[in-house]
Design an enzyme around this catalytic site. Structure first.
Site, PDB file in Angstrom:
ATOM      1  N   ASP A  35       0.839  -1.203   0.000  1.00 39.87           N
ATOM      2  CA  ASP A  35       0.000   0.000   0.000  1.00 39.87           C
ATOM      3  C   ASP A  35       0.874   1.253   0.000  1.00 39.87           C
ATOM      4  OD1 ASP A  35      -2.314   1.422  -0.030  1.00 39.87           O
ATOM      5  OD2 ASP A  35      -3.021   0.825   1.952  1.00 39.87           O
TER       6      ASP A  35
ATOM      7  N   CYS B 153      -3.157   6.015  -2.203  1.00 36.97           N
ATOM      8  CA  CYS B 153      -3.864   5.109  -3.097  1.00 36.97           C
ATOM      9  C   CYS B 153      -3.903   5.743  -4.479  1.00 36.97           C
ATOM     10  CB  CYS B 153      -5.286   4.843  -2.591  1.00 36.97           C
ATOM     11  SG  CYS B 153      -6.205   3.784  -3.728  1.00 36.97           S
TER      12      CYS B 153
HETATM   13  P1  HMG Z   1      -9.217  -4.206 -16.918  1.00 36.90           P
HETATM   14  O1  HMG Z   1      -8.499  -3.295 -17.877  1.00 36.90           O
HETATM   15  O2  HMG Z   1     -10.700  -4.074 -16.802  1.00 36.90           O
HETATM   16  O3  HMG Z   1      -8.823  -5.740 -17.153  1.00 36.90           O
HETATM   17  O4  HMG Z   1      -8.560  -3.989 -15.497  1.00 36.90           O
HETATM   18  P2  HMG Z   1      -8.957  -6.702 -18.364  1.00 36.90           P
HETATM   19  O5  HMG Z   1      -9.324  -8.023 -17.798  1.00 36.90           O
HETATM   20  O6  HMG Z   1      -9.812  -6.109 -19.430  1.00 36.90           O
HETATM   21  O7  HMG Z   1      -7.443  -6.782 -18.888  1.00 36.90           O
HETATM   22  C1  HMG Z   1      -6.790  -5.685 -19.476  1.00 36.90           C
HETATM   23  C2  HMG Z   1      -5.308  -5.984 -19.568  1.00 36.90           C
HETATM   24  O8  HMG Z   1      -4.759  -6.144 -18.246  1.00 36.90           O
HETATM   25  C3  HMG Z   1      -4.990  -7.287 -20.289  1.00 36.90           C
HETATM   26  O9  HMG Z   1      -3.715  -7.119 -20.856  1.00 36.90           O
HETATM   27  C4  HMG Z   1      -4.876  -8.283 -19.181  1.00 36.90           C
HETATM   28  O10 HMG Z   1      -4.091  -9.408 -19.510  1.00 36.90           O
HETATM   29  C5  HMG Z   1      -4.194  -7.474 -18.102  1.00 36.90           C
HETATM   30  P3  HMG Z   1      -3.532  -6.659 -22.393  1.00 36.90           P
HETATM   31  O11 HMG Z   1      -4.253  -7.698 -23.190  1.00 36.90           O
HETATM   32  O12 HMG Z   1      -4.168  -5.294 -22.513  1.00 36.90           O
HETATM   33  O13 HMG Z   1      -2.045  -6.627 -22.575  1.00 36.90           O
HETATM   34  N1  HMG Z   1      -4.504  -7.937 -16.743  1.00 36.90           N
HETATM   35  C6  HMG Z   1      -3.572  -8.197 -15.820  1.00 36.90           C
HETATM   36  N2  HMG Z   1      -2.221  -8.120 -15.840  1.00 36.90           N
HETATM   37  C7  HMG Z   1      -1.572  -8.464 -14.703  1.00 36.90           C
HETATM   38  N3  HMG Z   1      -2.203  -8.850 -13.570  1.00 36.90           N
HETATM   39  C8  HMG Z   1      -3.538  -8.938 -13.524  1.00 36.90           C
HETATM   40  C9  HMG Z   1      -4.271  -8.610 -14.683  1.00 36.90           C
HETATM   41  N4  HMG Z   1      -5.598  -8.580 -14.955  1.00 36.90           N
HETATM   42  C10 HMG Z   1      -5.722  -8.174 -16.226  1.00 36.90           C
HETATM   43  N5  HMG Z   1      -4.135  -9.308 -12.383  1.00 36.90           N
HETATM   44  C11 HMG Z   1      -7.920  -4.790 -13.320  1.00 36.90           C
HETATM   45  C12 HMG Z   1      -9.031  -4.690 -14.356  1.00 36.90           C
HETATM   46  C13 HMG Z   1      -8.536  -5.299 -12.043  1.00 36.90           C
HETATM   47  C14 HMG Z   1      -6.851  -5.744 -13.823  1.00 36.90           C
HETATM   48  C15 HMG Z   1      -7.302  -3.371 -13.139  1.00 36.90           C
HETATM   49  O14 HMG Z   1      -8.332  -2.470 -12.890  1.00 36.90           O
HETATM   50  C16 HMG Z   1      -6.312  -3.321 -12.031  1.00 36.90           C
HETATM   51  O15 HMG Z   1      -5.238  -3.918 -12.101  1.00 36.90           O
HETATM   52  N6  HMG Z   1      -6.629  -2.569 -10.935  1.00 36.90           N
HETATM   53  C17 HMG Z   1      -5.784  -2.538  -9.750  1.00 36.90           C
HETATM   54  C18 HMG Z   1      -5.927  -1.263  -9.040  1.00 36.90           C
HETATM   55  C19 HMG Z   1      -5.088  -1.265  -7.789  1.00 36.90           C
HETATM   56  O16 HMG Z   1      -4.170  -2.057  -7.645  1.00 36.90           O
HETATM   57  N7  HMG Z   1      -5.395  -0.332  -6.865  1.00 36.90           N
HETATM   58  C20 HMG Z   1      -4.685  -0.220  -5.657  1.00 36.90           C
HETATM   59  C21 HMG Z   1      -4.955  -1.314  -4.678  1.00 36.90           C
HETATM   60  S1  HMG Z   1      -6.485  -1.105  -3.760  1.00 36.90           S
HETATM   61  C22 HMG Z   1      -6.051  -0.141  -2.422  1.00 36.90           C
HETATM   62  O17 HMG Z   1      -4.967   0.362  -2.360  1.00 36.90           O
HETATM   63  C23 HMG Z   1      -7.009  -0.026  -1.270  1.00 36.90           C
HETATM   64  C24 HMG Z   1      -6.587  -0.844  -0.057  1.00 36.90           C
HETATM   65  O18 HMG Z   1      -5.311  -0.438   0.417  1.00 36.90           O
HETATM   66  C25 HMG Z   1      -7.592  -0.684   1.081  1.00 36.90           C
HETATM   67  C26 HMG Z   1      -7.927   0.771   1.395  1.00 36.90           C
HETATM   68  O19 HMG Z   1      -7.050   1.599   1.629  1.00 36.90           O
HETATM   69  O20 HMG Z   1      -9.134   1.031   1.393  1.00 36.90           O
HETATM   70  C27 HMG Z   1      -6.517  -2.327  -0.391  1.00 36.90           C
HETATM   71 MG    MG Z   2      -4.976   1.377   1.731  1.00 32.71          MG
END
Ligand code: HMG
Ligand code: MG
Length: 318
Positions: free
Chosen positions: A29, A258
């Site tokens: 994070d 974030c």
């Molecule tokens: P999307 O664009 O809708 O996914 O993203 P998709 O399924 O259409 O795939 C698009 C491309 O991403 C494809 O590649 C997939 O292969 C690839 P391309 O064909 O374009 O080359 N892909 C991936 N690559 C690696 N790992 C994967 C993966 N999935 C698809 N897992 C997705 C949807 C969920 C992947 C995207 O929105 C994403 O990665 N989001 C992550 C956001 C994030 O990490 N945010 C921060 C964490 S949350 C947080 O910090 C809060 C927390 O701390 C708690 C709090 O504070 O409240 C936890």
């Molecule tokens: Mg957090």
């Protein structure tokens, strides 16, 4: 404001915990938002590995170490697979990674990850901005992860984001938080972390939210995750300890933020949490001196001053 009877009951019947578990989230994070986009390689793999190895020597038992998300969305976490290959994993310490979908789960498994975290939100807009789908769709995507993790013997933790406010929608109804938390718990998450993603909560609101969620998920399966944007994190933690919560997420040196919540500052600093717990005689098992040294090292690598008041005070007095 009238105090909810549930909070009154909890305050009357629930003693502060004697022991808490600290979940260190700095390497994930924290670092996911420390290095500006485009400058991801400013902090090398070596520094990240050194951070995790150093945290492993402090007495922490959970160190969230990476994230198997799209590198297009969060480039800062792109090296997570390499990190798991390079860190010295110590017996008795868990090193979970975030996995938003099956692709992330499979990549995490290939990298040898033994515990994963799925992350949903209590806000529709945040869910869209963060993981590009609705809350309901995200819960559907988590189902196969839960099934496969069960077969693989991999533990799954669940996050609910925006539990005290959303950067896009503002106030969030506590009933929505409780509903998402309950769903994740019933799916099989062993612990649900309640995230004040943008750090807008205050103690009374935090208690009201926690009390509502605790009607659906047993308190011993809940964790609190406060970002410190408005300087309320320690006060919120204290208020939630009064209701009996015993798992606290925090980040060494108060690293982070974030990427999908503009303006959100880092998690509460682990050093500050440890110092407060010491003052409350609550056991946690973490060595504050070693932790502060670890925080100083990562801040040096990042070229920044620590967000931990305790670490800065210790440094000034040494
Ligand atoms: P999307 O664009 O809708 O996914 O993203 P998709 O399924 O259409 O795939 C698009 C491309 O991403 C494809 O590649 C997939 O292969 C690839 P391309 O064909 O374009 O080359 N892909 C991936 N690559 C690696 N790992 C994967 C993966 N999935 C698809 N897992 C997705 C949807 C969920 C992947 C995207 O929105 C994403 O990665 N989001 C992550 C956001 C994030 O990490 N945010 C921060 C964490 S949350 C947080 O910090 C809060 C927390 O701390 C708690 C709090 O504070 O409240 C936890
Ligand atoms: Mg957090």
């Amino acid at each position: 404001m009238t105090i909810d009877t549930t909070i009154k009951d909890l305050l009357a019947n629930q003693a502060m915990p004697k022991q808490v578990k600290i979940v260190e989230v700095g390497p994930r994070d924290g670092l996911q938002n420390e290095v500006p986009l485009g400058l991801e390689d400013k902090l090398g793999l070596k520094d990240k590995v050194a951070l995790i190895n150093s945290l492993s020597q402090t007495g922490l038992t959970v160190i969230e170490s990476g994230s198997f998300v799209s590198p297009k969305w969060v480039p800062q976490m792109a090296g997570s697979a390499e990190i798991y290959g390079l860190i010295n994993q110590i017996n008795g310490i868990s090193y979970p990674a975030l996995t938003p979908n099956m692709k992330g789960y499979e990549l995490a498994k290939q990298a040898g990850v033994k515990e994963v975290a799925i992350f949903g939100a209590a806000s529709e807009s945040f869910s869209q901005k963060n993981i590009n789908c609705s809350i309901a769709e995200s819960l559907q995507r988590f189902e196969p992860i839960m099934q496969q993790a069960k077969l693989d013997g991999i533990k799954v933790r669940g996050y609910v984001s925006c539990v005290l406010g959303c950067p896009y929608e503002g106030d969030i109804d506590v009933s929505k938080v409780a509903e998402v938390a309950k769903t994740l718990y019933r799916m099989g998450c062993y612990e649900i972390s309640l995230g004040d993603t943008i750090g807008v909560g205050t103690p009374a609101k935090a208690q009201a939210m926690l009390a509502e969620v605790a009607k659906q998920v047993p308190m011993e399966h809940l964790a609190i995750h406060f970002h410190d944007t408005y300087g309320q994190a320690l006060a919120n933690i204290y208020a939630c300890l009064q209701l009996g919560v015993s798992v606290i997420d925090s980040a060494v040196a108060g690293l982070g933020g974030c990427p999908y919540a503009k303006g959100a500052s880092g998690n509460v600093a682990t050093e500050d949490v440890v110092y407060m717990l010491n003052g409350l005689n609550i056991e946690h098992g973490v060595d504050l001196t070693k932790l502060a040294q670890t925080g100083a090292e990562i801040c040096k690598a990042l070229g920044k001053v620590s967000n931990s008041k305790v670490a800065n005070a210790l440094l000034a007095s040494s």
